[in-house]
Design a protein around this motif. Structure first.
Motif, PDB file in Angstrom:
ATOM      1  N   ARG A   1       0.879  -1.150  -0.074  1.00 20.57           N
ATOM      2  CA  ARG A   1      -0.029   0.038  -0.066  1.00 20.57           C
ATOM      3  C   ARG A   1       0.949   1.254   0.098  1.00 20.57           C
ATOM      4  NH1 ARG A   1      -2.587  -3.316   3.554  1.00 20.57           N
ATOM      5  NH2 ARG A   1      -4.690  -4.015   3.054  1.00 20.57           N
ATOM      6  N   PRO A   2       0.765   2.186  -0.797  1.00 20.84           N
ATOM      7  CA  PRO A   2       1.393   3.615  -1.013  1.00 20.84           C
ATOM      8  C   PRO A   2       1.138   4.132   0.525  1.00 20.84           C
ATOM      9  CG  PRO A   2      -0.562   3.722  -2.177  1.00 20.84           C
ATOM     10  CD  PRO A   2      -0.408   2.430  -1.952  1.00 20.84           C
ATOM     11  N   SER A   3       2.434   4.718   1.057  1.00 21.63           N
ATOM     12  CA  SER A   3       2.414   5.459   2.134  1.00 21.63           C
ATOM     13  C   SER A   3       1.671   6.440   2.138  1.00 21.63           C
ATOM     14  CB  SER A   3       3.595   5.531   2.836  1.00 21.63           C
ATOM     15  OG  SER A   3       4.530   6.266   1.928  1.00 21.63           O
ATOM     16  N   ARG A   4       1.698   7.356   0.935  1.00 22.72           N
ATOM     17  CA  ARG A   4       1.046   8.734   0.678  1.00 22.72           C
ATOM     18  C   ARG A   4       0.607   8.622  -0.783  1.00 22.72           C
ATOM     19  NH1 ARG A   4       5.878  12.713   1.754  1.00 22.72           N
ATOM     20  NH2 ARG A   4       4.311  14.119   1.376  1.00 22.72           N
ATOM     21  N   PRO A   5      -0.240   9.786  -1.136  1.00 24.44           N
ATOM     22  CA  PRO A   5      -0.924   9.810  -2.537  1.00 24.44           C
ATOM     23  C   PRO A   5       0.419  10.217  -3.373  1.00 24.44           C
ATOM     24  CG  PRO A   5      -2.101  11.054  -0.809  1.00 24.44           C
ATOM     25  CD  PRO A   5      -0.830  10.534  -0.273  1.00 24.44           C
ATOM     26  N   PRO A   6       0.453   9.755  -4.801  1.00 25.71           N
ATOM     27  CA  PRO A   6       1.597   9.735  -5.715  1.00 25.71           C
ATOM     28  C   PRO A   6       1.954  11.452  -5.768  1.00 25.71           C
ATOM     29  CG  PRO A   6      -0.512   9.187  -6.925  1.00 25.71           C
ATOM     30  CD  PRO A   6      -0.822   9.001  -5.319  1.00 25.71           C
TER      31      PRO A   6
ATOM     32  N   GLU B   1       6.760  16.504  -1.929  1.00 29.18           N
ATOM     33  CA  GLU B   1       7.069  18.181  -1.789  1.00 29.18           C
ATOM     34  C   GLU B   1       8.517  18.239  -2.437  1.00 29.18           C
ATOM     35  OE1 GLU B   1       4.495  18.431   2.303  1.00 29.18           O
ATOM     36  OE2 GLU B   1       6.495  19.207   2.190  1.00 29.18           O
ATOM     37  N   ARG B   2       8.609  19.238  -3.146  1.00 27.63           N
ATOM     38  CA  ARG B   2      10.003  19.851  -3.426  1.00 27.63           C
ATOM     39  C   ARG B   2      10.704  20.328  -2.229  1.00 27.63           C
ATOM     40  NH1 ARG B   2       9.397  23.202  -8.674  1.00 27.63           N
ATOM     41  NH2 ARG B   2       8.046  24.415  -7.425  1.00 27.63           N
ATOM     42  N   ASP B   3      12.055  20.354  -2.284  1.00 26.24           N
ATOM     43  CA  ASP B   3      12.844  20.995  -1.156  1.00 26.24           C
ATOM     44  C   ASP B   3      12.781  22.566  -1.428  1.00 26.24           C
ATOM     45  OD1 ASP B   3      13.965  18.686  -0.865  1.00 26.24           O
ATOM     46  OD2 ASP B   3      15.743  18.781  -1.920  1.00 26.24           O
ATOM     47  N   GLY B   4      12.264  23.104  -0.067  1.00 27.01           N
ATOM     48  CA  GLY B   4      12.241  24.425   0.137  1.00 27.01           C
ATOM     49  C   GLY B   4      10.797  24.911   0.006  1.00 27.01           C
ATOM     50  N   GLU B   5       9.818  23.954  -0.145  1.00 26.71           N
ATOM     51  CA  GLU B   5       8.505  24.433  -0.356  1.00 26.71           C
ATOM     52  C   GLU B   5       7.971  24.471   1.179  1.00 26.71           C
ATOM     53  OE1 GLU B   5       7.074  23.136  -4.905  1.00 26.71           O
ATOM     54  OE2 GLU B   5       6.760  21.830  -3.130  1.00 26.71           O
TER      55      GLU B   5
ATOM     56  N   ALA C   1       2.513  23.064  -0.670  1.00 28.83           N
ATOM     57  CA  ALA C   1       2.536  21.656  -1.188  1.00 28.83           C
ATOM     58  C   ALA C   1       1.171  21.291  -1.376  1.00 28.83           C
ATOM     59  CB  ALA C   1       3.669  20.951  -0.158  1.00 28.83           C
ATOM     60  N   ASP C   2       0.527  21.734  -0.254  1.00 25.37           N
ATOM     61  CA  ASP C   2      -1.067  21.243  -0.092  1.00 25.37           C
ATOM     62  C   ASP C   2      -1.883  21.741  -1.335  1.00 25.37           C
ATOM     63  OD1 ASP C   2      -0.421  19.817   2.213  1.00 25.37           O
ATOM     64  OD2 ASP C   2      -1.096  21.305   3.362  1.00 25.37           O
ATOM     65  N   GLY C   3      -1.468  22.780  -1.672  1.00 23.11           N
ATOM     66  CA  GLY C   3      -2.330  23.641  -2.818  1.00 23.11           C
ATOM     67  C   GLY C   3      -1.843  22.760  -4.135  1.00 23.11           C
ATOM     68  N   ARG C   4      -0.661  22.505  -4.354  1.00 28.48           N
ATOM     69  CA  ARG C   4      -0.215  22.043  -5.270  1.00 28.48           C
ATOM     70  C   ARG C   4      -0.857  20.506  -5.433  1.00 28.48           C
ATOM     71  NH1 ARG C   4       3.755  23.476  -8.520  1.00 28.48           N
ATOM     72  NH2 ARG C   4       4.802  24.811  -6.980  1.00 28.48           N
ATOM     73  N   ARG C   5      -0.983  19.740  -4.566  1.00 26.53           N
ATOM     74  CA  ARG C   5      -1.583  18.693  -4.277  1.00 26.53           C
ATOM     75  C   ARG C   5      -2.786  18.550  -4.992  1.00 26.53           C
ATOM     76  NH1 ARG C   5       1.802  17.652   0.348  1.00 26.53           N
ATOM     77  NH2 ARG C   5      -0.139  18.168   1.703  1.00 26.53           N
TER      78      ARG C   5
ATOM     79  N   ALA D   1      -6.336  15.352 -12.450  1.00 19.92           N
ATOM     80  CA  ALA D   1      -6.366  13.996 -12.643  1.00 19.92           C
ATOM     81  C   ALA D   1      -7.909  13.456 -12.818  1.00 19.92           C
ATOM     82  CB  ALA D   1      -5.426  13.185 -11.800  1.00 19.92           C
ATOM     83  N   GLY D   2      -8.521  13.905 -11.900  1.00 20.02           N
ATOM     84  CA  GLY D   2     -10.089  13.375 -11.737  1.00 20.02           C
ATOM     85  C   GLY D   2     -10.758  13.866 -12.961  1.00 20.02           C
ATOM     86  N   ALA D   3     -10.580  15.049 -13.133  1.00 23.10           N
ATOM     87  CA  ALA D   3     -11.313  15.734 -14.240  1.00 23.10           C
ATOM     88  C   ALA D   3     -11.144  14.955 -15.700  1.00 23.10           C
ATOM     89  CB  ALA D   3     -11.158  17.303 -14.652  1.00 23.10           C
ATOM     90  N   ALA D   4      -9.812  14.522 -15.861  1.00 21.80           N
ATOM     91  CA  ALA D   4      -9.283  13.752 -16.978  1.00 21.80           C
ATOM     92  C   ALA D   4      -9.918  12.435 -17.203  1.00 21.80           C
ATOM     93  CB  ALA D   4      -7.826  13.834 -17.247  1.00 21.80           C
TER      94      ALA D   4
END
Length: 348
Positions: free
Chosen positions: A122-127, A131-135, A140-144, A151-154
């Motif tokens: 099981r993945p430990s977190r969503p794909p 997070e990029r270094d320094g964010e 990071a939450d907004g980007r996720r 992805a859901g719309a597509a």
């Protein structure tokens, strides 16, 4: 006869042996199918005559409750009935298909425990949670969130496209050709019709049926009956998708001894075996076939085209000569050979 002579299925090694033992039990009892049905009802069992006829004409295991009901109707004791049931369960278990889903497990390992011990990745977190270094956490939450929305719309658009294409294809396939009739069931197949009624009507007995043990037909004047001829009436229940599809029918009759040829006609099915008589007979319809002129006991087969047979099919057999032709009926005391009807049909 004594109970020691009563047939048993204890030594049956196949379904065919079991059914043969049931036939022998009925012959030993001396009961007609109608008498067996009445005795079963007195015992609190449901054992229709037509069901017994079909059951004894096949070589497959009957349902357990039918075998037990027939054994009781034929006079078996409770211990003997248990023997019939035990033999049927033994044969059914021998023919059962093994469970291939558990054959590779270690002996004594339950399937549920085996499945529980299998590792699950099981993945430990969503794909998209990396997070990029320094964010910061907020960025990071907004980007996720944006990535998940895109992805859901597509995925939703893809599903809608597939559903639209499949619906168009199914709608095109359902459009009938001009003049085509609506039908259900397979395009072609084979149906074994169930014999529900068979009777002999005689000019000498204008208001009732003749001997139920045999079926006799002759004409125009029976050699054994100066009062006139006799005819045979058969009625079958047809199911399984035949509908209005044309086909080829095969009628099988067990001839008892010598006799002349017999014409087979399609007939109206509005008659009852217990009340039909010469004066109440339905007019014979389309000629279908005629039998040969044989002189030995055994099956006689007649093939004829059938335009349609949906629900019920009735036949009338009329002798061509004065010599009477005799066939085994469904209530023959020693011959378990009722008339059989097979229909091979093809829908255009």
């Amino acid at each position: 006869m004594t109970n020691d002579d009563r047939p048993s299925a204890a030594g049956a090694t196949s379904a065919a042996d079991y059914v043969a033992a049931l036939r022998a039990l009925r012959q030993w009892s001396g009961l007609s199918y109608r008498a067996m049905e009445k005795r079963a009802a007195a015992n609190g069992d449901v054992l229709p005559r037509s069901t017994v006829i079909t059951m004894l004409s096949r070589e497959t295991l009957p349902r357990e409750e039918l075998a037990a009901a027939m054994a009781r109707a034929c006079g078996c004791t409770p211990d003997e009935v248990d023997t019939w049931v035990t033999a049927r369960r033994r044969l059914a278990a021998a023919n059962a298909t093994p469970n291939h889903h558990t054959q590779d497990l270690a002996p004594g390992t339950p399937p549920s425990r085996f499945a529980a011990e299998r590792p699950v990745d099981r993945p430990s977190r969503p794909p998209f949670a990396a997070e990029r270094d320094g964010e910061g956490d907020g960025e990071a939450d907004g980007r996720r969130v944006r990535r998940w929305v895109l992805a859901g719309a597509a995925g939703l658009v893809g599903v809608l496209i597939v559903v639209f294409v499949l619906n168009r294809s199914a709608t095109a396939d359902r459009k009938p050709d001009a003049g085509a009739s609506t039908r259900h069931g397979p395009a072609a197949g084979t149906v074994i019709a169930e014999l529900t009624d068979d009777a002999t009507i005689e000019r000498a007995r204008p208001d009732g049926p003749g001997d139920p043990a045999v079926l006799v037909s002759c004409g125009p004047v029976c050699a054994t009956d100066v009062a006139g001829q006799s005819r045979i009436l058969l009625r079958f229940r047809v199911s399984g998708g035949v509908g209005n599809c044309p086909g080829q029918a095969t009628l099988r009759l067990w001839r008892l001894g010598a006799g002349g040829p017999v014409d087979v006609y399609r007939a109206n099915s509005k008659w009852e075996q217990s009340t039909v008589g010469w004066n109440a007979q339905q007019k014979a319809g389309t000629w279908l076939a005629d039998t040969g002129d044989t002189g030995t006991d055994g099956w006689e087969s007649l093939r004829f085209p059938l335009a349609a047979a949906d629900g019920v099919l009735a036949l009338t057999l009329i002798g061509k000569q004065a010599a009477p032709v005799t066939f085994a009926s469904s209530e023959h005391p020693t011959r378990a050979h009722p008339a059989e009807l097979r229909i091979d049909y093809t829908c255009p």
